[in-house]
Design a protein around this motif. Structure first.
Motif, PDB file in Angstrom:
ATOM      1  N   TYR A  31       0.833  -1.203   0.000  1.00 26.20           N
ATOM      2  CA  TYR A  31       0.000   0.000   0.000  1.00 26.20           C
ATOM      3  C   TYR A  31       0.866   1.251   0.000  1.00 26.20           C
ATOM      4  O   TYR A  31       0.591   2.219  -0.727  1.00 26.20           O
ATOM      5  N   ARG A  32       1.910   1.268   0.801  1.00 24.84           N
ATOM      6  CA  ARG A  32       2.793   2.429   0.839  1.00 24.84           C
ATOM      7  C   ARG A  32       3.533   2.623  -0.482  1.00 24.84           C
ATOM      8  O   ARG A  32       3.790   3.747  -0.894  1.00 24.84           O
ATOM      9  N   LEU A  33       3.865   1.520  -1.125  1.00 21.40           N
ATOM     10  CA  LEU A  33       4.571   1.618  -2.398  1.00 21.40           C
ATOM     11  C   LEU A  33       3.658   2.063  -3.534  1.00 21.40           C
ATOM     12  O   LEU A  33       4.107   2.763  -4.448  1.00 21.40           O
ATOM     13  N   LEU A  78       7.479  -2.629  -7.991  1.00 15.98           N
ATOM     14  CA  LEU A  78       8.350  -1.818  -8.837  1.00 15.98           C
ATOM     15  C   LEU A  78       7.852  -1.847 -10.277  1.00 15.98           C
ATOM     16  O   LEU A  78       7.803  -0.815 -10.958  1.00 15.98           O
ATOM     17  N   ASP A  79       7.439  -3.017 -10.742  1.00 15.10           N
ATOM     18  CA  ASP A  79       6.886  -3.144 -12.099  1.00 15.10           C
ATOM     19  C   ASP A  79       5.560  -2.389 -12.215  1.00 15.10           C
ATOM     20  O   ASP A  79       5.305  -1.705 -13.221  1.00 15.10           O
ATOM     21  N   VAL A  80       4.712  -2.510 -11.184  1.00 12.95           N
ATOM     22  CA  VAL A  80       3.409  -1.832 -11.204  1.00 12.95           C
ATOM     23  C   VAL A  80       3.603  -0.320 -11.223  1.00 12.95           C
ATOM     24  O   VAL A  80       2.906   0.403 -11.947  1.00 12.95           O
ATOM     25  N   LEU A  81       4.557   0.176 -10.437  1.00 14.38           N
ATOM     26  CA  LEU A  81       4.825   1.609 -10.406  1.00 14.38           C
ATOM     27  C   LEU A  81       5.260   2.121 -11.781  1.00 14.38           C
ATOM     28  O   LEU A  81       4.885   3.216 -12.197  1.00 14.38           O
ATOM     29  N   GLY A  82       6.041   1.318 -12.472  1.00 13.09           N
ATOM     30  CA  GLY A  82       6.488   1.723 -13.797  1.00 13.09           C
ATOM     31  C   GLY A  82       5.339   1.872 -14.773  1.00 13.09           C
ATOM     32  O   GLY A  82       5.283   2.827 -15.551  1.00 13.09           O
ATOM     33  N   SER A  83       4.392   0.949 -14.725  1.00 14.83           N
ATOM     34  CA  SER A  83       3.244   1.006 -15.635  1.00 14.83           C
ATOM     35  C   SER A  83       2.172   1.978 -15.147  1.00 14.83           C
ATOM     36  O   SER A  83       1.382   2.496 -15.944  1.00 14.83           O
ATOM     37  N   LEU A 136       5.143  10.853  -2.094  1.00 11.11           N
ATOM     38  CA  LEU A 136       5.687   9.623  -2.679  1.00 11.11           C
ATOM     39  C   LEU A 136       5.351   9.524  -4.164  1.00 11.11           C
ATOM     40  O   LEU A 136       6.137   8.998  -4.957  1.00 11.11           O
ATOM     41  N   GLU A 137       4.182  10.055  -4.551  1.00 16.02           N
ATOM     42  CA  GLU A 137       3.769   9.992  -5.949  1.00 16.02           C
ATOM     43  C   GLU A 137       4.693  10.797  -6.852  1.00 16.02           C
ATOM     44  O   GLU A 137       4.760  10.549  -8.052  1.00 16.02           O
ATOM     45  N   SER A 138       5.410  11.773  -6.288  1.00 15.65           N
ATOM     46  CA  SER A 138       6.307  12.599  -7.092  1.00 15.65           C
ATOM     47  C   SER A 138       7.670  11.947  -7.309  1.00 15.65           C
ATOM     48  O   SER A 138       8.495  12.460  -8.069  1.00 15.65           O
TER      49      SER A 138
END
Length: 312
Positions: A31-33, A78-83, A136-138
């Motif tokens: 959730y934090r990620l 990490l993969d989800v954040l990239g997409s 964190l979103e930035s």
């Protein structure tokens, strides 16, 4: 949860409880990620699927199952954040992290009021308040993962390096950069009781349509951001300035349905407000209070992000 072993195999798994007990930690991490509980749950489900796809021999060869689960979940995140960046560019309006209900509520509802496993709760602390999640979103995905794993979950930079695919020194720099962003964006935190009083005063001034009182409670440089996801009506662009926000909130009050009520609720561990119609939560308001003024308001109206507020 089944292991997938054949009918002729011994299904006794003395380590099963230990594996399942990691779920809460993994939900907290994901959730934090990701800033999304729905995505966090998907990540944890995929992590367990990968664990149970291995043979018993492969599982027993892993010295620390908990560390393995954390490593896999972090890599998936990490993969989800990239997409996610590409997906959010197509998002209608502003994207705000999914708000969490107060501590006494579960993050996952069960039909018929069935008991929810305590392992499914997210621990609320300063690392899940809305202002923190917005910062964190930035960050870049690598910065976010390095910072959360090291500063929040106390993993060594050697462990972080294995997950991120960088050297420990590079991960140290990533976390340092993320830490600097946090410091630059957030001022000294006001005591919770003081925050609650200011949010309560804001609610009362809003209900009374007292524009002068609203202006007095808002920082002159305050910002209000709304997230409807294109599914409900809301303002699409951030509103800048305390006076402009006050005028917008008076306009909202003038259009307020007669069956709508505003309630004081904890949002991501901090004082917030909830709007309900016929007992159903339709809007969640999160606040950032600096000193004795409101610095930021986040308005979440996207019904897909409010499921935890309307179930359970």
């Amino acid at each position: 949860m089944t292991t997938g072993y054949g009918p002729g195999e011994d299904r006794a798994d003395p380590g099963l409880n230990a594996i399942v007990s990691e779920r809460r930690q993994l939900i907290n991490l994901a959730y934090r990620l990701l800033g999304s509980l729905a995505e966090a749950e998907d990540v944890v489900q995929e992590t367990y699927a990968r664990w149970y796809a291995m043979s018993r021999e492969q599982q027993e060869a892993i010295a620390s199952p908990g560390a393995w689960l954390t490593r896999v979940a972090s890599r998936i995140c990490l993969d989800v954040l990239g997409s996610a960046r590409a997906r959010r560019e197509r998002y209608v309006g502003e994207w705000i992290p999914e708000p969490l209900p107060e501590r006494t509520e579960w993050i996952s509802g069960r039909p018929g009021g069935a008991t929810v496993d305590p392992a499914d709760r997210v621990t609320l602390d300063e690392s899940v308040n809305m202002a923190f999640l917005v910062v964190l979103e930035s960050m870049t995905p690598a910065e976010r993962v390095a910072f959360i794993l090291h500063d929040v979950f106390c993993h060594s930079f050697a462990e972080v390096a294995e997950i991120v695919g960088r050297t420990p020194a590079a991960c140290r720099q990533l976390a340092s950069s993320a830490r600097r962003r946090i410091r630059e964006s957030q001022g000294p935190a006001s005591p919770t009781a003081q925050q609650a009083g200011i949010v309560r005063d804001f609610k009362q001034a809003w209900e009374a349509k007292d524009i002068d009182a609203l202006i007095g409670l808002l920082d002159p440089d305050a910002t209000a951001i709304a997230d409807g996801g294109g599914l409900v009506t809301t303002f699409l662009r951030p509103i800048e300035g305390g006076e402009q926000i006050a005028r917008a909130w008076i306009e909202i009050s003038n259009r307020r349905p007669g069956d709508m009520t505003f309630l004081e609720r904890t949002v991501n561990g901090q004082p917030g407000l909830v709007a309900q119609q016929d007992g159903v939560t339709v809007t969640v308001f999160a606040f950032e209070v600096a000193g004795d003024r409101i610095k930021s308001i986040w308005v979440v109206r996207n019904p897909e992000k409010l499921r935890r507020w309307t179930t359970g």
